[in-house]
Design an enzyme around this catalytic site. Structure first.
Site, short mmCIF file in Angstrom:
data_model
loop_
_atom_site.label_atom_id
_atom_site.label_comp_id
_atom_site.label_asym_id
_atom_site.label_seq_id
_atom_site.Cartn_x
_atom_site.Cartn_y
_atom_site.Cartn_z
N TYR A 66 36.11 -5.90 -44.09
CA TYR A 66 36.31 -6.65 -42.85
C TYR A 66 35.79 -5.83 -41.67
O TYR A 66 36.27 -4.73 -41.39
CB TYR A 66 37.80 -6.93 -42.67
CG TYR A 66 38.12 -7.97 -41.64
CD1 TYR A 66 38.22 -9.31 -41.99
CD2 TYR A 66 38.36 -7.63 -40.32
CE1 TYR A 66 38.55 -10.28 -41.06
CE2 TYR A 66 38.68 -8.59 -39.37
CZ TYR A 66 38.78 -9.92 -39.75
OH TYR A 66 39.10 -10.87 -38.82
N TYR A 126 31.10 -14.57 -37.80
CA TYR A 126 32.51 -14.19 -37.78
C TYR A 126 33.36 -15.42 -38.03
O TYR A 126 33.71 -16.15 -37.11
CB TYR A 126 32.86 -13.54 -36.44
CG TYR A 126 34.33 -13.28 -36.22
CD1 TYR A 126 35.02 -12.38 -37.04
CD2 TYR A 126 35.03 -13.91 -35.21
CE1 TYR A 126 36.37 -12.14 -36.84
CE2 TYR A 126 36.38 -13.67 -34.99
CZ TYR A 126 37.04 -12.78 -35.82
OH TYR A 126 38.38 -12.55 -35.63
#
Lengths: 163, 407
Positions: free
Chosen positions: B305, B356
């Site tokens: 991440y 994103y």
């Protein structure tokens, strides 16, 4: 390739405007802000095991006791980490750059880290580990906000005290 | 440690379908609604699996999904929802949502579980931009007694918060901005040949150091993108997976949570000294590897991440790819590069350069790597790691495999 933070090292750090401060205390956090209004920096302490806790809350995370009291801190602290804000997240904050947002460890309760703005310092002089002292800014209605600035040298502090 | 050997999820479920909408610059997906984006991703993932909406009987989400799950079930005409669950928190739950799906299936609650994240950032409602302020962030999370202790200092944005952790990492371990730059540059390299990626132009070290500072030590390129889009994943039992259109990608292990003294993390900054400059993932990584019966050396590709470059460095340490504190030199040596790296990271361009969607593209990339169909395919990839967070609890991780253990 230079590995520097920025070219604007001499800019003096500004603090977030107190006009934006709006507190939403509960029974556990209110004593902190009442003391702050009197320019006293305090920390909540467990009555059973002596562990300090911050933010203030209903249980000691070590022994789960609820009973607590409040301890006055000297306001002296060490810079634990920080960021220099160069970009305002909201338009009203553009006039307050650069802003240093710091995490500081109070000398008497280093695990009760406080988040605060640094003031009276050039951003290029900010360094983790530097000694700090609290300064207060009144926001009206009995509310005051704590900032930190580089600690006065011991000699100067002695002189001020004696004068 | 409770004996969990008889209760492991290991390879009992598989991801059988993935789908996504196109990715858009922030606001450019209008006039589609967030629910519409979610529905399109779900239908695409079901088509990929060779399943129909009538087959779906569960939803496993994180960070709220970005829409009302009840309305999604209603809108897609799901006949009977038998499992509807979500992880609390935010992006830390991305891979954990698939773990939740696997748990729902293994426990007999549902058979075909959809996980979906839809992201739409129109106008001023910038996701994650402001925590806990009445003014100027009336659109943000409600102020709390706890947020009073950070809001007065203007601490609002996740980027500011993670910059503080990264600054501490630099102080403790000698990490430099060049190390952060390598994360941004290597990730951009991976996005350059990817049709979906929002950022495909090359990024040089010169570009990086010329970029404007946002929240030191983070400059523009240390931040992930802001965009619109949706991504969905379909999970089912291993038995059913074998009869579907795509080769199964097995859910080998899932872990989520973290230490209580990590807690709200960036929202309180009181984490212990030995985890402050970390990703908060160490307990999760330990659980994950134990449940998988694998270690970092077994991982062929890592989808970490990447909301902020510095937090990729700390995850490399916390997942054991390098010793604690040595992630800077580790990336400087080219270890996370797709070409020639010892552990290719974010081969799809990540949150930083592809899109994103709060980390859910990372799950899709892991699936594509294990199917052998990735744009930047890691040769013979058999084991993929996916992470979500660093964030306030929970953070989560997932290990996926191409072959079931012992198969």
């Amino acid at each position: 390739m230079p590995d520097v933070r920025t070219s604007d090292h001499d800019d003096v750090a500004l603090a977030a405007p107190v006009a934006m401060v709006s507190l939403n205390p509960n029974a556990w956090t209110e004593p902190f802000w009442v003391a702050a209004g009197q320019h006293r920096l305090t920390v909540q302490r467990c009555l059973a095991c002596g562990t300090v806790r911050h933010p203030p809350g209903p249980f000691c995370p070590r022994c789960r006791t609820q009973d607590s009291d409040w301890v006055d801190l000297s306001g002296r602290a060490t810079l634990y980490s920080f960021t220099v804000i160069r970009h305002a997240l909201a338009p009203p904050l553009r006039a307050y750059l650069p802003m240093v947002i710091a995490v500081v460890a109070p000398d008497e309760a280093p695990t009760a880290r406080l988040v605060a703005n640094l003031v009276e310092v050039a951003v290029g002089d900010v360094a983790i580990g530097m000694p700090l002292e609290v300064v207060w800014e009144d926001a009206g209605d009995g509310v005051a906000v704590f900032r930190f600035r580089p600690a006065a040298p011991a000699l100067r502090r002695t002189k001020e005290t004696s004068s | 440690m409770p004996d969990e050997s008889g209760r492991l999820l290991r390879d009992r479920t598989a991801i059988v379908g993935v789908g996504a909408t196109p990715f858009y610059r922030r606001g450019a997906s209008a006039p589609q609604s967030t629910l519409e984006l979610a529905g399109k991703a779900v239908l695409a993932a079901l088509a990929d699996a060779g399943l129909r909406p009538d087959d779906v009987d569960g939803f496993a989400l994180y960070s709220g999904g970005g829409f009302d799950p009840a309305l999604l079930a209603q809108t897609l005409g799901i006949p009977n929802v038998r499992f509807m669950a979500t992880l609390t928190g935010g992006g830390g739950g991305a891979p954990g949502a698939v773990g939740l799906a696997a748990a729902g299936i293994v426990s007999g609650h549902a058979d075909v579980v959809v996980s979906v994240m839809a992201m739409q950032q129109p106008g001023a409602a910038r996701f994650g931009s402001v925590f806990g302020r009445k003014e100027p962030g009336a659109y943000a999370a409600r102020p709390t007694p706890e947020s009073d202790f950070i809001a007065h200092a203007g601490l609002m944005g996740p980027g500011q918060m993670f910059a503080i952790l990264t600054q501490r990492h630099m102080y403790q371990y000698g990490t430099t901005r060049r190390h952060l730059a390598e994360v941004a540059i290597s990730t951009r390299e991976n996005a350059r040949n990817r049709p979906s990626a929002l950022m495909r132009s090359p990024l040089t070290e010169e570009d990086y150091f010329a970029a404007r500072m946002i929240s030191e030590p983070f400059c523009l390129f240390d931040y992930c993108l802001e965009c619109d889009g949706a991504v969905a994943v379909v999970t089912t039992s291993a038995e059913r997976a074998r009869d579907l259109r795509q080769p199964p990608v097995y859910v080998t292990a899932s872990a989520q949570g973290g230490a209580g003294d990590w807690g709200q993390a960036i929202m309180w900054m009181g984490m212990p000294d030995d985890t402050f400059a970390s990703s908060g993932h160490r307990p999760v990584a330990k659980d994950l590897y134990r449940r998988a019966g694998l270690g970092p050396a077994d991982v062929d590709v890592a989808l970490l991440y990447d909301h902020f470059t510095g937090m990729v460095l700390m995850q490399l340490e916390d997942y054991g790819f390098c010793p604690i504190g040595e992630s800077g030199p580790f990336v400087a040596d080219g270890n996370i590069r797709y070409l020639g790296g010892s552990i290719p990271v974010n081969t799809h361009g990540g949150n930083l350069s592809d899109a994103y969607i709060i980390g859910f593209t990372h799950v899709v990339e892991a699936v594509e790597q294990l199917r052998g169909s990735a744009v930047n395919q890691v040769a013979n990839a058999e084991v993929a790691l996916v992470t979500g967070g660093p964030a306030p609890l929970p953070v989560s991780g997932l290990i996926l495999k191409r072959e079931a253990t012992g198969a």
